[in-house]
Write a protein that holds these residues in place. Sequence first.
Motif, short mmCIF file in Angstrom:
data_model
loop_
_atom_site.label_atom_id
_atom_site.label_comp_id
_atom_site.label_asym_id
_atom_site.label_seq_id
_atom_site.Cartn_x
_atom_site.Cartn_y
_atom_site.Cartn_z
N GLU A 118 -19.78 59.54 0.12
CA GLU A 118 -19.04 58.31 -0.18
C GLU A 118 -17.62 58.63 -0.64
O GLU A 118 -16.65 57.99 -0.22
CB GLU A 118 -19.78 57.53 -1.27
CG GLU A 118 -19.09 56.23 -1.68
CD GLU A 118 -19.72 55.61 -2.92
OE1 GLU A 118 -20.80 56.08 -3.34
OE2 GLU A 118 -19.13 54.68 -3.47
N THR A 119 -17.49 59.68 -1.49
CA THR A 119 -16.17 60.08 -2.00
C THR A 119 -15.32 60.68 -0.89
O THR A 119 -14.11 60.45 -0.82
CB THR A 119 -16.34 61.08 -3.15
OG1 THR A 119 -17.23 60.54 -4.13
CG2 THR A 119 -15.00 61.39 -3.81
N VAL A 120 -15.97 61.49 -0.03
CA VAL A 120 -15.23 62.14 1.06
C VAL A 120 -14.62 61.10 1.99
O VAL A 120 -13.54 61.30 2.55
CB VAL A 120 -16.18 63.09 1.84
CG1 VAL A 120 -15.57 63.51 3.17
CG2 VAL A 120 -16.49 64.32 0.99
N VAL A 155 -17.08 67.46 -4.81
CA VAL A 155 -15.78 67.12 -4.21
C VAL A 155 -14.65 67.86 -4.92
O VAL A 155 -13.73 68.39 -4.29
CB VAL A 155 -15.53 65.59 -4.27
CG1 VAL A 155 -14.13 65.24 -3.78
CG2 VAL A 155 -16.57 64.86 -3.44
N LEU A 156 -14.74 67.92 -6.26
CA LEU A 156 -13.70 68.62 -7.03
C LEU A 156 -13.66 70.11 -6.70
O LEU A 156 -12.58 70.70 -6.61
CB LEU A 156 -13.96 68.42 -8.53
CG LEU A 156 -13.50 67.09 -9.13
CD1 LEU A 156 -13.99 66.95 -10.56
CD2 LEU A 156 -11.99 66.96 -9.09
N VAL A 157 -14.85 70.71 -6.52
CA VAL A 157 -14.90 72.14 -6.17
C VAL A 157 -14.16 72.38 -4.86
O VAL A 157 -13.34 73.30 -4.74
CB VAL A 157 -16.37 72.61 -6.03
CG1 VAL A 157 -16.44 73.99 -5.40
CG2 VAL A 157 -17.05 72.63 -7.40
N ILE A 158 -14.42 71.53 -3.86
CA ILE A 158 -13.78 71.70 -2.55
C ILE A 158 -12.27 71.47 -2.66
O ILE A 158 -11.46 72.21 -2.09
CB ILE A 158 -14.41 70.73 -1.53
CG1 ILE A 158 -15.86 71.15 -1.28
CG2 ILE A 158 -13.63 70.72 -0.22
CD1 ILE A 158 -16.66 70.19 -0.44
N ASN A 159 -11.87 70.46 -3.44
CA ASN A 159 -10.44 70.18 -3.59
C ASN A 159 -9.71 71.31 -4.29
O ASN A 159 -8.59 71.68 -3.91
CB ASN A 159 -10.25 68.87 -4.36
CG ASN A 159 -10.29 67.67 -3.47
OD1 ASN A 159 -9.31 67.30 -2.86
ND2 ASN A 159 -11.47 67.07 -3.34
#
Length: 267
Positions: free
Chosen positions: A14-16, A107-111
């Motif tokens: 959903e965030t992506v 999501v934060l890890v990927i960013n």
Amino acid sequence: MRELGLIAMASFWETVRDKILYTLLFFVLLLLAFAKLLGEWSVFDREKVVANFSLGVMSLGGLAIAIFIGIGLIQKEIQRKTILTLLSKPIHRWQFLVGKYLGLLLVLVINIAVMTIALFLVLHFSGSPVNARLLLASYETFWEMAVITAVALVFSSFSTPVASALLTFGVFLASHLSGGILQYLETMKKASEKIPGATPVSPVMEYAAKTARLILPDLEVFNIRAAIVHGIPLPENYLLWSTLHGLGWTVFLLTISSIWFSRRDFV
């Protein structure tokens, strides 16, 4: 655990798909590219200027994502009334909250990984050596964002989106500044005792700074940017201690938000 994993992955996808995420990431990457120009204009050590500016941008970019995306995770479900459907299923409210948090954390890890790669590319194309110790600063930035995301979740579990964003930003500022303000007040206190006629330190300000230092998570623990950029060695077991500090605050804040969220009436 299966329910937790399903909610986390649903929250992640959903965030992506959220356009705000890509807008924020675009501006962060743009600022990282600007760091290359800043290094060329600087009369000081180019490598240190580029690395210091880029790590600061990463921290602020992570903060923006934690606030704008983190608060929206719960508030969107409440505003669309979809939370009633979700909570009617056989899941606990804490599982819903923690699952949402874990999804955003992924999501934060990927960013942060994308921003770190961008930082390395900026240093490479600036002609500066790529220092592997910068990965330690990225690691600490992750824990800083993990804690501030948990703070955002606490406020969004009982408050409006605007109030939650302001309160979370206030905690971020107070947590980073309270230590410096206390040191400044201590210096001024000693000076006023030795210099006749000097303005005394306000007891109210001193009490407010001490209270903020006591009840808020110390985000300065995760600020090792200056040490990394200037090649200053970290104390022994510092990463272990800072990890436990971040993990402890995250669990504590998620526990508080779960308690409030479980008592909230959505009808």
